[in-house]
Design a protein around this motif. Sequence first.
Motif, PDB file in Angstrom:
ATOM      1  N   ILE A  75       0.836  -1.202   0.000  1.00  0.00           N
ATOM      2  CA  ILE A  75       0.000   0.000   0.000  1.00  0.00           C
ATOM      3  C   ILE A  75       0.871   1.253   0.000  1.00  0.00           C
ATOM      4  N   ALA A  76       1.904   1.251   0.847  1.00  0.00           N
ATOM      5  CA  ALA A  76       2.810   2.397   0.935  1.00  0.00           C
ATOM      6  C   ALA A  76       3.487   2.667  -0.407  1.00  0.00           C
ATOM      7  N   SER A  77       3.953   1.605  -1.030  1.00  0.00           N
ATOM      8  CA  SER A  77       4.642   1.730  -2.316  1.00  0.00           C
ATOM      9  C   SER A  77       3.740   2.376  -3.371  1.00  0.00           C
ATOM     10  N   LEU A  78       2.528   1.865  -3.494  1.00  0.00           N
ATOM     11  CA  LEU A  78       1.609   2.373  -4.514  1.00  0.00           C
ATOM     12  C   LEU A  78       1.198   3.819  -4.247  1.00  0.00           C
ATOM     13  N   ILE A  79       0.868   4.121  -3.001  1.00  0.00           N
ATOM     14  CA  ILE A  79       0.414   5.477  -2.667  1.00  0.00           C
ATOM     15  C   ILE A  79       1.536   6.496  -2.821  1.00  0.00           C
ATOM     16  N   LEU A  80       2.723   6.163  -2.332  1.00  0.00           N
ATOM     17  CA  LEU A  80       3.832   7.115  -2.401  1.00  0.00           C
ATOM     18  C   LEU A  80       4.346   7.300  -3.825  1.00  0.00           C
ATOM     19  N   VAL A  81       4.306   6.254  -4.636  1.00  0.00           N
ATOM     20  CA  VAL A  81       4.672   6.406  -6.052  1.00  0.00           C
ATOM     21  C   VAL A  81       3.641   7.295  -6.746  1.00  0.00           C
ATOM     22  N   PHE A  82       2.374   7.149  -6.357  1.00  0.00           N
ATOM     23  CA  PHE A  82       1.325   8.008  -6.915  1.00  0.00           C
ATOM     24  C   PHE A  82       1.611   9.468  -6.588  1.00  0.00           C
ATOM     25  N   PHE A  83       1.951   9.763  -5.338  1.00  0.00           N
ATOM     26  CA  PHE A  83       2.241  11.145  -4.941  1.00  0.00           C
ATOM     27  C   PHE A  83       3.472  11.669  -5.673  1.00  0.00           C
ATOM     28  N   PHE A  84       4.504  10.822  -5.787  1.00  0.00           N
ATOM     29  CA  PHE A  84       5.706  11.237  -6.508  1.00  0.00           C
ATOM     30  C   PHE A  84       5.365  11.554  -7.962  1.00  0.00           C
ATOM     31  N   THR A  85       4.573  10.685  -8.580  1.00  0.00           N
ATOM     32  CA  THR A  85       4.194  10.885  -9.982  1.00  0.00           C
ATOM     33  C   THR A  85       3.395  12.169 -10.158  1.00  0.00           C
ATOM     34  N   TYR A  86       2.517  12.446  -9.208  1.00  0.00           N
ATOM     35  CA  TYR A  86       1.729  13.682  -9.277  1.00  0.00           C
ATOM     36  C   TYR A  86       2.651  14.899  -9.222  1.00  0.00           C
ATOM     37  N   MET A  87       3.599  14.903  -8.297  1.00  0.00           N
ATOM     38  CA  MET A  87       4.521  16.033  -8.179  1.00  0.00           C
ATOM     39  C   MET A  87       5.445  16.119  -9.390  1.00  0.00           C
ATOM     40  N   LEU A  88       5.863  14.959  -9.909  1.00  0.00           N
ATOM     41  CA  LEU A  88       6.685  14.935 -11.121  1.00  0.00           C
ATOM     42  C   LEU A  88       5.896  15.531 -12.283  1.00  0.00           C
ATOM     43  N   HIS A  89       4.639  15.171 -12.364  1.00  0.00           N
ATOM     44  CA  HIS A  89       3.743  15.695 -13.396  1.00  0.00           C
ATOM     45  C   HIS A  89       3.640  17.215 -13.286  1.00  0.00           C
ATOM     46  N   GLN A  90       3.429  17.706 -12.075  1.00  0.00           N
ATOM     47  CA  GLN A  90       3.323  19.153 -11.860  1.00  0.00           C
ATOM     48  C   GLN A  90       4.596  19.863 -12.293  1.00  0.00           C
ATOM     49  N   MET A  91       5.734  19.276 -11.976  1.00  0.00           N
ATOM     50  CA  MET A  91       7.005  19.882 -12.323  1.00  0.00           C
ATOM     51  C   MET A  91       7.203  19.955 -13.835  1.00  0.00           C
ATOM     52  N   PHE A  92       6.873  18.862 -14.530  1.00  0.00           N
ATOM     53  CA  PHE A  92       7.115  18.818 -15.974  1.00  0.00           C
ATOM     54  C   PHE A  92       6.121  19.641 -16.783  1.00  0.00           C
TER      55      PHE A  92
END
Length: 250
Positions: A175-192
């Motif tokens: 659960i931690a892996s999936l949720i935290l990767v989701f948050f990272f991807t969201y922030m990566l998306h915002q940055m790009f």
Amino acid sequence: MIKSHVKNMNTIISWFFVLYFGILFIERFQSIIRSYMDSKVILYGNGFNAYTYTISFISLGATIILLIFFNNSFWHSLIDNSIIPNYSMLAITAGVLLISGMVHTEHTIAPIQFISYGMLIVAMILRTIQASSGAEVPFKLWYSLIFLISFSMAIPVMYHSNIEHETLFHVIEAIASLILVFFFTYMLHQMFIGQGNNLLYWIPIITAIIFDAIIIAMRWKESVNVFVLIFIIASTILFMVGKIIFAILK
């Protein structure tokens, strides 16, 4: 001259994404193949293996679909610097592949994984250079980038454990892996997409602190994940200090 520089930068960024996708995909693929060929490894011999290999299959398959059918501009940008890749879809695809890298399968080659992450980080740095040229406060972009890199390192890889409540531990890890990767991807998306001037969101860092604390505590007697411990502390400090600095700059 500036426009030409920006165009060339887009092409360079795209090539670093190619390196990230290619290196991590090959590493994950070799791990699965070698595991399948290894008589000592049963891909679906237990719950942990069943999950890690299944999520790896899904991640790799989804990545292929996204790259083939939803990233046309990305492929064209590799040879035509007048084309700007769809950074939104590219960031999402990067996150989808990252899921497979957050589970430990047999015959994983960690150094190669880190090389692939390094390629993604270089792409992130180059994108920040692009964005900072027209930003009102470039410092916030660079600080957010540093925080995002630290946050990504604080995402715990899912490892097999033999502690007393191992099933519960593995479920929490997943659960931690999936949720935290989701948050990272969201922030990566915002940055790009050019919205990375303030990535200091409360929910992602609080979620990371809670999950990392639980995972580290549950496995403390068996093995302390020093790497994650260091980076969750670093991420927390960066977050709190950043909140103060950003409030002053505002």
